[in-house]
Write a protein that holds these residues in place. Structure first.
Motif, PDB file in Angstrom:
ATOM      1  N   ASP A   1      28.481  56.566  39.473  1.00 51.66           N
ATOM      2  CA  ASP A   1      27.832  56.757  40.766  1.00 51.66           C
ATOM      3  C   ASP A   1      26.630  55.824  40.840  1.00 51.66           C
ATOM      4  O   ASP A   1      26.491  54.900  40.047  1.00 51.66           O
ATOM      5  CB  ASP A   1      27.442  58.225  40.979  1.00 51.66           C
ATOM      6  N   PHE A   2      25.753  56.076  41.746  1.00 55.22           N
ATOM      7  CA  PHE A   2      24.673  55.140  42.014  1.00 55.22           C
ATOM      8  C   PHE A   2      23.731  54.922  40.831  1.00 55.22           C
ATOM      9  O   PHE A   2      23.130  53.860  40.687  1.00 55.22           O
ATOM     10  CB  PHE A   2      23.868  55.637  43.211  1.00 55.22           C
ATOM     11  N   ASP A   3      23.635  55.924  39.981  1.00 51.12           N
ATOM     12  CA  ASP A   3      22.645  55.878  38.903  1.00 51.12           C
ATOM     13  C   ASP A   3      22.742  54.660  37.992  1.00 51.12           C
ATOM     14  O   ASP A   3      21.801  54.321  37.297  1.00 51.12           O
ATOM     15  CB  ASP A   3      22.769  57.128  38.036  1.00 51.12           C
ATOM     16  N   ILE A   4      23.883  54.041  38.018  1.00 55.78           N
ATOM     17  CA  ILE A   4      24.104  52.876  37.175  1.00 55.78           C
ATOM     18  C   ILE A   4      22.990  51.845  37.356  1.00 55.78           C
ATOM     19  O   ILE A   4      22.519  51.227  36.414  1.00 55.78           O
ATOM     20  CB  ILE A   4      25.483  52.274  37.534  1.00 55.78           C
ATOM     21  N   LEU A   5      22.553  51.664  38.599  1.00 55.69           N
ATOM     22  CA  LEU A   5      21.527  50.664  38.874  1.00 55.69           C
ATOM     23  C   LEU A   5      20.199  51.101  38.282  1.00 55.69           C
ATOM     24  O   LEU A   5      19.463  50.303  37.723  1.00 55.69           O
ATOM     25  CB  LEU A   5      21.382  50.464  40.375  1.00 55.69           C
ATOM     26  N   GLU A   6      19.926  52.386  38.387  1.00 52.47           N
ATOM     27  CA  GLU A   6      18.654  52.871  37.879  1.00 52.47           C
ATOM     28  C   GLU A   6      18.638  52.830  36.354  1.00 52.47           C
ATOM     29  O   GLU A   6      17.595  52.771  35.733  1.00 52.47           O
ATOM     30  CB  GLU A   6      18.389  54.287  38.390  1.00 52.47           C
ATOM     31  N   MET A   7      19.820  52.894  35.772  1.00 51.68           N
ATOM     32  CA  MET A   7      19.897  52.881  34.316  1.00 51.68           C
ATOM     33  C   MET A   7      19.640  51.509  33.722  1.00 51.68           C
ATOM     34  O   MET A   7      19.379  51.385  32.527  1.00 51.68           O
ATOM     35  CB  MET A   7      21.272  53.358  33.858  1.00 51.68           C
TER      36      MET A   7
ATOM     37  N   LEU B   1       9.043  47.042  41.597  1.00 49.98           N
ATOM     38  CA  LEU B   1       9.936  46.303  42.494  1.00 49.98           C
ATOM     39  C   LEU B   1      11.373  46.797  42.407  1.00 49.98           C
ATOM     40  O   LEU B   1      12.081  46.856  43.412  1.00 49.98           O
ATOM     41  CB  LEU B   1       9.879  44.813  42.166  1.00 49.98           C
ATOM     42  N   THR B   2      11.795  47.168  41.189  1.00 42.45           N
ATOM     43  CA  THR B   2      13.164  47.663  41.042  1.00 42.45           C
ATOM     44  C   THR B   2      13.321  48.966  41.830  1.00 42.45           C
ATOM     45  O   THR B   2      14.304  49.160  42.542  1.00 42.45           O
ATOM     46  CB  THR B   2      13.491  47.900  39.558  1.00 42.45           C
ATOM     47  N   GLY B   3      12.313  49.839  41.704  1.00 47.98           N
ATOM     48  CA  GLY B   3      12.346  51.108  42.436  1.00 47.98           C
ATOM     49  C   GLY B   3      12.376  50.875  43.943  1.00 47.98           C
ATOM     50  O   GLY B   3      13.120  51.529  44.674  1.00 47.98           O
ATOM     51  N   ILE B   4      11.586  49.929  44.420  1.00 43.43           N
ATOM     52  CA  ILE B   4      11.569  49.613  45.847  1.00 43.43           C
ATOM     53  C   ILE B   4      12.945  49.100  46.275  1.00 43.43           C
ATOM     54  O   ILE B   4      13.487  49.490  47.310  1.00 43.43           O
ATOM     55  CB  ILE B   4      10.465  48.574  46.168  1.00 43.43           C
ATOM     56  N   GLY B   5      13.529  48.255  45.420  1.00 43.29           N
ATOM     57  CA  GLY B   5      14.864  47.720  45.720  1.00 43.29           C
ATOM     58  C   GLY B   5      15.902  48.823  45.819  1.00 43.29           C
ATOM     59  O   GLY B   5      16.742  48.832  46.731  1.00 43.29           O
ATOM     60  N   ILE B   6      15.839  49.782  44.905  1.00 41.69           N
ATOM     61  CA  ILE B   6      16.789  50.895  44.928  1.00 41.69           C
ATOM     62  C   ILE B   6      16.583  51.716  46.207  1.00 41.69           C
ATOM     63  O   ILE B   6      17.541  52.096  46.878  1.00 41.69           O
ATOM     64  CB  ILE B   6      16.634  51.761  43.656  1.00 41.69           C
ATOM     65  N   GLY B   7      15.309  51.940  46.565  1.00 50.93           N
ATOM     66  CA  GLY B   7      15.013  52.672  47.798  1.00 50.93           C
ATOM     67  C   GLY B   7      15.569  51.965  49.021  1.00 50.93           C
ATOM     68  O   GLY B   7      16.184  52.584  49.903  1.00 50.93           O
ATOM     69  N   ILE B   8      15.383  50.645  49.072  1.00 51.21           N
ATOM     70  CA  ILE B   8      15.880  49.871  50.215  1.00 51.21           C
ATOM     71  C   ILE B   8      17.414  49.941  50.259  1.00 51.21           C
ATOM     72  O   ILE B   8      18.014  50.144  51.324  1.00 51.21           O
ATOM     73  CB  ILE B   8      15.395  48.405  50.136  1.00 51.21           C
ATOM     74  N   THR B   9      18.032  49.814  49.089  1.00 53.96           N
ATOM     75  CA  THR B   9      19.497  49.880  49.030  1.00 53.96           C
ATOM     76  C   THR B   9      20.008  51.216  49.553  1.00 53.96           C
ATOM     77  O   THR B   9      20.942  51.279  50.354  1.00 53.96           O
ATOM     78  CB  THR B   9      19.951  49.686  47.572  1.00 53.96           C
ATOM     79  N   LYS B  10      19.352  52.302  49.118  1.00 53.57           N
ATOM     80  CA  LYS B  10      19.772  53.629  49.574  1.00 53.57           C
ATOM     81  C   LYS B  10      19.553  53.783  51.076  1.00 53.57           C
ATOM     82  O   LYS B  10      20.388  54.360  51.778  1.00 53.57           O
ATOM     83  CB  LYS B  10      19.005  54.712  48.819  1.00 53.57           C
ATOM     84  N   ALA B  11      18.420  53.268  51.569  1.00 51.47           N
ATOM     85  CA  ALA B  11      18.136  53.376  53.003  1.00 51.47           C
ATOM     86  C   ALA B  11      19.169  52.589  53.802  1.00 51.47           C
ATOM     87  O   ALA B  11      19.701  53.086  54.808  1.00 51.47           O
ATOM     88  CB  ALA B  11      16.724  52.878  53.303  1.00 51.47           C
ATOM     89  N   LEU B  12      19.480  51.380  53.345  1.00 50.77           N
ATOM     90  CA  LEU B  12      20.466  50.553  54.069  1.00 50.77           C
ATOM     91  C   LEU B  12      21.828  51.250  54.074  1.00 50.77           C
ATOM     92  O   LEU B  12      22.532  51.253  55.083  1.00 50.77           O
ATOM     93  CB  LEU B  12      20.594  49.166  53.423  1.00 50.77           C
ATOM     94  N   GLU B  13      22.150  51.866  52.939  1.00 53.79           N
ATOM     95  CA  GLU B  13      23.424  52.567  52.839  1.00 53.79           C
ATOM     96  C   GLU B  13      23.441  53.781  53.774  1.00 53.79           C
ATOM     97  O   GLU B  13      24.415  54.012  54.495  1.00 53.79           O
ATOM     98  CB  GLU B  13      23.620  53.027  51.390  1.00 53.79           C
ATOM     99  N   GLY B  14      22.312  54.521  53.782  1.00 55.99           N
ATOM    100  CA  GLY B  14      22.214  55.685  54.665  1.00 55.99           C
ATOM    101  C   GLY B  14      22.362  55.295  56.127  1.00 55.99           C
ATOM    102  O   GLY B  14      23.067  55.938  56.906  1.00 55.99           O
ATOM    103  N   LEU B  15      21.701  54.198  56.511  1.00 53.65           N
ATOM    104  CA  LEU B  15      21.762  53.742  57.903  1.00 53.65           C
ATOM    105  C   LEU B  15      23.165  53.249  58.243  1.00 53.65           C
ATOM    106  O   LEU B  15      23.675  53.490  59.337  1.00 53.65           O
ATOM    107  CB  LEU B  15      20.749  52.615  58.149  1.00 53.65           C
ATOM    108  N   HIS B  16      23.770  52.576  57.274  1.00 53.78           N
ATOM    109  CA  HIS B  16      25.128  52.082  57.487  1.00 53.78           C
ATOM    110  C   HIS B  16      26.081  53.262  57.725  1.00 53.78           C
ATOM    111  O   HIS B  16      26.883  53.253  58.653  1.00 53.78           O
ATOM    112  CB  HIS B  16      25.572  51.254  56.282  1.00 53.78           C
ATOM    113  N   ASN B  17      25.926  54.297  56.878  1.00 52.51           N
ATOM    114  CA  ASN B  17      26.779  55.478  57.037  1.00 52.51           C
ATOM    115  C   ASN B  17      26.516  56.204  58.352  1.00 52.51           C
ATOM    116  O   ASN B  17      27.392  56.887  58.873  1.00 52.51           O
ATOM    117  CB  ASN B  17      26.575  56.451  55.866  1.00 52.51           C
ATOM    118  N   ALA B  18      25.284  56.064  58.856  1.00 45.08           N
ATOM    119  CA  ALA B  18      24.955  56.700  60.134  1.00 45.08           C
ATOM    120  C   ALA B  18      25.420  55.825  61.300  1.00 45.08           C
ATOM    121  O   ALA B  18      25.135  56.115  62.459  1.00 45.08           O
ATOM    122  CB  ALA B  18      23.450  56.961  60.223  1.00 45.08           C
ATOM    123  N   GLY B  19      26.104  54.728  61.004  1.00 48.93           N
ATOM    124  CA  GLY B  19      26.700  53.919  62.061  1.00 48.93           C
ATOM    125  C   GLY B  19      25.899  52.696  62.479  1.00 48.93           C
ATOM    126  O   GLY B  19      26.232  52.043  63.463  1.00 48.93           O
TER     127      GLY B  19
END
Lengths: 194, 227
Positions: free
Chosen positions: A88-94, B116-134
């Motif tokens: 799942d997504f956690d791979i990136l965080e790992m 920066l990695t954490g910010i990147g993961i947050g952005i990725t999740k947000a983009l994915e969430g928005l994509h799923n919301a159409g």
């Protein structure tokens, strides 16, 4: 540098048949090293290794533990996790740079390794680009616009910055998907720690 | 920059009336630069609110405001806001999650503006969430680079901006990033500028009020205009 000029791939895999298969697929294009478990993998690892294929489920040290030690050693290599289940997504965080789920096909393996090598190239291009931009900015901050207009050095720098920017856009294919994006950002933080 | 498949241009003229902003190419990243208290953040938020009005998704990376207060802010800017069109990456590294205020927005917390990695993961999740919301397109604001620069050196921030711009390019988004022009030396500002496709300069006008100009997006730099 290694003995050959080929990129070096280290395969850490406890099933000999599987490891041999990967080696067979890769040995034409890469120098391949093999390790049967995590400890052996860490022994084989040095600055020459470009890509590590790391089986996640192994007796002894797990793939996750090996990854952690690799990151601690601050080597610039890319690590692809090989797993039996779709992660799942956690791979990136790992902290893995890519993953492959078994069974792996030859072309898939090549694609992943190539992609990881491209990303290293993007990193070094970006590094070079930054150096140019910084030099240009220093001139801009210290010289008047009249002096800049007269300066051949500035003119040349400006041209190289433009060329470099184009080169980078062409290499951008390397960071189109999410795992590329995160792995590239992780690389930036690692650089900073050095 | 590579062009994305979808070629719908972004029109920012209802926020700032400059011809240069009438057709902003997807994938463009714009630096909003100006002294402290000159309304940079307001401008960035207005650009996102304008997008939400037009059906674009919005992602905010914040180093100063909490996720809850950003969502509240957008509820007041966009009265009929659908929370699921908004993503917030809160990099303050403090405070709990204000679930109620966040509602259905995609919120992600990061330990510090230097992660920066954490910010990147947050952005990725947000983009994915928005994509799923159409959402097929959207706008991202990062407020502010100046705070990030206090946690990380300019080289890392420059590279981060470059990498993020490429990610926005492949998503077909546009990005606006604020920087306090009075907080950094000239060399730092020059370096950071190079990571962007264009820049909006804001400043206080002599006779009161504010003015802005646009550089690098289309044609020659514009003249200063009241905003």
């Amino acid at each position: 540098m290694s003995d050959s000029d080929l990129p070096v791939v280290l395969i850490v895999e406890d099933e000999p048949d599987v490891a041999e298969t990967y080696k067979l697929w890769l040995q034409q294009e890469y120098e391949v090293r093999m390790a049967q478990n995590g400890d052996e993998g860490l022994e084989q690892l040095d600055a020459d290794v470009d890509v590590v294929l790391l089986d996640r489920m192994m007796p002894g040290l797990s793939g996750d533990e090996v990854l952690e030690r690799i990151r601690e050693r601050d080597l610039g290599c890319r690590v692809a996790m090989v797993t039996a289940v779709e992660p799942d997504f956690d791979i990136l965080e790992m902290g893995f740079d890519a993953y492959l789920s078994k069974p792996i096909r030859s072309e898939q393996l090549h694609e992943t390794v190539d992609n990881l090598l491209d990303r290293s190239e993007y990193d070094s291009l970006l590094q070079e680009y930054y150096a140019l931009v910084e030099k240009q900015a220093t001139l801009e901050a210290t010289k008047s616009s009249a002096e800049l207009a007269e300066s051949d050095q500035y003119d040349e720098l400006t041209q190289r910055v433009v060329e470099m920017r184009d080169d980078l856009s062409e290499t951008l294919g390397g960071i189109e998907d999410d795992s590329d994006f995160i792995a590239t950002l992780r690389g930036l933080s690692d650089d900073e720690d050095n | 920059m590579k062009t994305t498949e979808r070629q719908t241009m972004y029109d920012l003229t209802s926020v700032l009336e400059f011809d240069a902003l009438s057709e902003v190419r997807p994938g463009s990243s714009i630096l909003i630069s100006g002294p402290a208290m000159s309304g940079k953040e307001r401008l960035a938020y207005d650009i996102l609110a304008d997008g939400l009005d037009k059906g674009d998704g919005a992602v905010v990376v914040t180093t100063g405001d909490g996720a809850g207060s950003v969502v509240e802010e957008f509820r007041s800017l966009v009265p009929d806001l659908d929370d699921s069109q908004l993503g917030v990456i809160d990099c303050r590294g403090e405070g709990g999650t204000d679930e109620e205020a966040i509602g259905n927005a995609h919120a992600h917390h990061v330990s510090s503006p230097g992660d920066l990695t954490g910010i990147g993961i947050g952005i990725t999740k947000a983009l994915e969430g928005l994509h799923n919301a159409g959402n097929e397109q959207g706008r991202l604001a990062l407020v502010s680079l100046s705070t990030m620069l206090t946690y990380t050196d300019k080289k890392t921030v420059f590279k981060f901006c470059h990498v993020l711009s490429s990610r926005l390019d492949s998503a077909g988004y546009i990005g606006v990033f604020t920087i306090d022009s009075g907080a950094h030396d000239d060399q730092t500002l020059q370096v950071i500028k190079q990571a962007f496709d264009g820049m909006i300069d804001v400043r206080d006008a002599e006779g009161g009020g504010r003015e802005a100009r646009v550089l690098g997006l289309a044609g020659e730099p514009t003249d200063w205009q009241d905003i």
